[in-house]
Design a protein around this motif. Structure first.
Motif, PDB file in Angstrom:
ATOM      1  N   GLY A  57      10.310 -37.573  32.012  1.00  0.00           N
ATOM      2  CA  GLY A  57       9.398 -36.520  31.613  1.00  0.00           C
ATOM      3  C   GLY A  57       9.403 -36.181  30.140  1.00  0.00           C
ATOM      4  O   GLY A  57       8.548 -35.426  29.659  1.00  0.00           O
ATOM      5  N   HIS A  58      10.362 -36.736  29.397  1.00  0.00           N
ATOM      6  CA  HIS A  58      10.458 -36.482  27.961  1.00  0.00           C
ATOM      7  C   HIS A  58       9.627 -37.539  27.229  1.00  0.00           C
ATOM      8  O   HIS A  58       9.854 -38.742  27.410  1.00  0.00           O
ATOM      9  CB  HIS A  58      11.919 -36.541  27.518  1.00  0.00           C
ATOM     10  N   LEU A  59       8.680 -37.113  26.399  1.00  0.00           N
ATOM     11  CA  LEU A  59       7.772 -38.022  25.706  1.00  0.00           C
ATOM     12  C   LEU A  59       7.808 -37.765  24.207  1.00  0.00           C
ATOM     13  O   LEU A  59       8.163 -36.666  23.765  1.00  0.00           O
ATOM     14  CB  LEU A  59       6.332 -37.821  26.199  1.00  0.00           C
ATOM     15  N   PRO A  60       7.410 -38.743  23.399  1.00  0.00           N
ATOM     16  CA  PRO A  60       7.233 -38.477  21.977  1.00  0.00           C
ATOM     17  C   PRO A  60       6.167 -37.396  21.760  1.00  0.00           C
ATOM     18  O   PRO A  60       5.301 -37.165  22.607  1.00  0.00           O
ATOM     19  CB  PRO A  60       6.764 -39.824  21.412  1.00  0.00           C
ATOM     20  N   THR A  61       6.240 -36.752  20.612  1.00  0.00           N
ATOM     21  CA  THR A  61       5.263 -35.728  20.237  1.00  0.00           C
ATOM     22  C   THR A  61       4.045 -36.389  19.603  1.00  0.00           C
ATOM     23  O   THR A  61       4.190 -37.224  18.702  1.00  0.00           O
ATOM     24  CB  THR A  61       5.891 -34.730  19.244  1.00  0.00           C
ATOM     25  N   THR A  62       2.864 -36.045  20.055  1.00  0.00           N
ATOM     26  CA  THR A  62       1.642 -36.637  19.522  1.00  0.00           C
ATOM     27  C   THR A  62       0.956 -35.691  18.537  1.00  0.00           C
ATOM     28  O   THR A  62       1.144 -34.472  18.584  1.00  0.00           O
ATOM     29  CB  THR A  62       0.639 -36.967  20.643  1.00  0.00           C
ATOM     30  N   ALA A  63       0.135 -36.283  17.670  1.00  0.00           N
ATOM     31  CA  ALA A  63      -0.734 -35.487  16.818  1.00  0.00           C
ATOM     32  C   ALA A  63      -1.758 -34.767  17.687  1.00  0.00           C
ATOM     33  O   ALA A  63      -2.077 -35.223  18.796  1.00  0.00           O
ATOM     34  CB  ALA A  63      -1.436 -36.391  15.811  1.00  0.00           C
ATOM     35  N   PRO A  64      -2.287 -33.624  17.232  1.00  0.00           N
ATOM     36  CA  PRO A  64      -3.321 -32.916  18.008  1.00  0.00           C
ATOM     37  C   PRO A  64      -4.484 -33.846  18.351  1.00  0.00           C
ATOM     38  O   PRO A  64      -4.933 -34.642  17.529  1.00  0.00           O
ATOM     39  CB  PRO A  64      -3.766 -31.801  17.054  1.00  0.00           C
ATOM     40  N   GLY A  65      -4.953 -33.751  19.588  1.00  0.00           N
ATOM     41  CA  GLY A  65      -6.072 -34.560  20.028  1.00  0.00           C
ATOM     42  C   GLY A  65      -5.684 -35.900  20.619  1.00  0.00           C
ATOM     43  O   GLY A  65      -6.560 -36.659  21.043  1.00  0.00           O
ATOM     44  N   LEU A  66      -4.369 -36.199  20.668  1.00  0.00           N
ATOM     45  CA  LEU A  66      -3.908 -37.475  21.196  1.00  0.00           C
ATOM     46  C   LEU A  66      -2.982 -37.248  22.387  1.00  0.00           C
ATOM     47  O   LEU A  66      -2.450 -36.157  22.595  1.00  0.00           O
ATOM     48  CB  LEU A  66      -3.160 -38.271  20.118  1.00  0.00           C
ATOM     49  N   LYS A  67      -2.771 -38.291  23.163  1.00  0.00           N
ATOM     50  CA  LYS A  67      -1.786 -38.274  24.247  1.00  0.00           C
ATOM     51  C   LYS A  67      -1.066 -39.608  24.269  1.00  0.00           C
ATOM     52  O   LYS A  67      -1.549 -40.611  23.714  1.00  0.00           O
ATOM     53  CB  LYS A  67      -2.453 -38.004  25.593  1.00  0.00           C
ATOM     54  N   VAL A  68       0.097 -39.634  24.909  1.00  0.00           N
ATOM     55  CA  VAL A  68       0.911 -40.841  24.947  1.00  0.00           C
ATOM     56  C   VAL A  68       1.439 -41.068  26.362  1.00  0.00           C
ATOM     57  O   VAL A  68       1.737 -40.115  27.083  1.00  0.00           O
ATOM     58  CB  VAL A  68       2.083 -40.751  23.934  1.00  0.00           C
ATOM     59  N   ASN A  69       1.511 -42.343  26.751  1.00  0.00           N
ATOM     60  CA  ASN A  69       2.127 -42.695  28.032  1.00  0.00           C
ATOM     61  C   ASN A  69       2.882 -44.005  27.870  1.00  0.00           C
ATOM     62  O   ASN A  69       2.656 -44.768  26.905  1.00  0.00           O
ATOM     63  CB  ASN A  69       1.076 -42.837  29.143  1.00  0.00           C
ATOM     64  N   ALA A  70       3.781 -44.273  28.796  1.00  0.00           N
ATOM     65  CA  ALA A  70       4.525 -45.537  28.783  1.00  0.00           C
ATOM     66  C   ALA A  70       3.645 -46.634  29.378  1.00  0.00           C
ATOM     67  O   ALA A  70       3.321 -46.605  30.568  1.00  0.00           O
ATOM     68  CB  ALA A  70       5.819 -45.399  29.564  1.00  0.00           C
TER      69      ALA A  70
END
Length: 429
Positions: A57-70
């Motif tokens: 459940g721990h993810l890198p921090t994204t810039a506003p307006g973005l999302k990240v997944n493995a």
């Protein structure tokens, strides 16, 4: 922890404490960076966070307006990524294989790297990941090839697949959709192994040449310049003739390369020398000129002479000043050109995976950044795309960014994380 590791931690902690108060508060960044005067350190600063990885459940921090997944997980030190025309994603899994230490500093540096998870058995393979339903997560994994020598760079030209092993470039026949390579491969160019071991590859836009980054053996030619022959350079190989030559030199450790489409120039990111201070000299992003010399080991950022090195005034006089500073010891490794429209809120420019420092009192790097371009040149300050790879107290790294590339859909970025053992996928939120 072994005795050397414990001793290194104690001595390193003392040196970090002594130097932290005097560490520059502003990074040397941009086309005209403010670079502090060099100061030979004697005992080099050794500081690296322990490798921790990502909790569920721990993810890198994204810039506003973005999302990240493995996109893919469970890898073994993923370092570099190549996206094939059919959308398959290839990942080189390898890490440093150190030789016997030759000095106390070698032993100390290796102990520091082990704590960070950077010196382990190298997987020496390339895996293929396929997202069959297009949901941004790979469902299938195949061993594309194994038994290589620290594979890193990859390039596909026509029906030939090129691998940048630490000891040279090898070519294999490839058929579209194949999930593995067969045969022994043809050795086309030989490189000296060890030292800076990564061998990035990129094909020219017309498919006639391959360019390879070959880093130096040592920090500043510590074992003599004969040992550095053919290193600290970008090589060019002509595919038709098989002939190879040094394209540009004086680049201590040029890793990622990318083509800038407006001018058609080749760009690279370079890791500069150690032992002159937290911010001196800065790593950099630069265009690469045919026949250009960029200073190593004699000088840095133009004609700033390194007093620790026996000099060559003629080479110093023609050293090219890099285009854009990235801050000291950020270990900027990954590089790709990102066209406008790829990520929401970002225009066109270069994306850079900063692996992160191990040799400064206040850590730097540990992020995926974007440098905006206009008319073929950097235009503005860097912006974070992904951050949060480092714990606030700098004791742990959850991940370390390396290779980066645009996804097959043209609307995403894929980034290798060789501590988290994950390929991250960044898209619009």
């Amino acid at each position: 922890m072994d005795l050397m590791g414990k001793a290194t931690e104690i001595v390193g902690g003392i040196m970090v404490g002594l130097r932290r108060a005097h560490s520059p508060k502003v990074q040397a960044i941009g086309p005209e960076p403010a670079i502090p005067d060099p100061k030979a350190q004697g005992i080099m600063t050794l500081k690296m966070p322990s490798a921790k990885g990502w909790a569920p459940g721990h993810l890198p921090t994204t810039a506003p307006g973005l999302k990240v997944n493995a996109f893919a997980s469970g890898l073994d030190h993923p370092r570099w990524i190549e996206v094939l025309p059919n959308g398959d994603v290839l990942v080189a899994e390898a890490c440093e294989e150190p030789g016997p230490p030759k000095s106390f500093m070698d032993r100390a540096a290796q102990a520091t790297m082990r704590r960070a998870g950077a010196l382990v058995r190298s997987a020496n393979r390339i895996t293929l990941w396929r997202d069959e339903d297009g949901d941004g997560v790979a469902e299938t994994r195949h061993v594309f090839i194994e038994g290589q020598h620290q594979p890193f760079g990859m390039a596909l030209v026509g029906n030939t697949f090129y691998i940048g092993n630490t000891d040279g470039i090898v070519a294999f026949p490839y058929e579209e959709g194949a999930t593995s390579l067969t045969g022994e491969g043809r050795k086309l160019v030989s490189f000296k192994p060890h030292g800076h071991w990564t061998r990035s590859l990129i094909a020219s836009p017309d498919g006639t040449k391959i360019y390879a980054g070959v880093g130096s053996l040592s920090n500043i030619g510590d074992q003599g310049m004969e040992a550095e022959e053919g290193r600290a350079a970008i090589w060019e190989m002509d595919i038709a003739s098989g002939q190879s030559r040094i394209f540009a030199s004086g680049l201590r450790n040029a890793v990622g390369t990318a083509w800038e489409p407006v001018t058609g120039k080749l760009w690279t990111v370079v890791n500069e020398r150690d032992g002159l201070g937290d911010e001196t000299p800065p790593d950099y992003l630069t265009s690469v000129q045919d026949g250009g010399f960029y200073g190593w080991p004699y000088c840095w950022w133009g004609q700033n002479v390194d007093e620790r090195v026996s000099q060559d005034p003629a080479l110093v006089a023609r050293a090219i000043t890099p285009d854009y500073a990235l801050g000291g010891h950020t270990a900027s490794l990954g590089l790709c050109w990102m066209p406008e429209g790829t990520l929401s809120g970002f225009g066109e420019g270069m994306v850079i995976g900063q692996h992160g420092s191990w040799n400064r009192s206040i850590l730097s790097g540990y992020r995926l950044i974007f440098v905006p371009f206009r008319d073929g040149r950097p235009d503005g300050a860097p912006r974070d795309i992904l951050s949060g790879f480092l714990s606030p107290d700098e004791k742990f790294s959850y991940g370390r960014p390396v290779g980066v590339t645009v996804g097959a859909d043209g609307k995403s970025l894929l980034m290798a994380d060789d501590v988290g053992d994950i390929i991250w996928r960044v898209t619009a939120a």
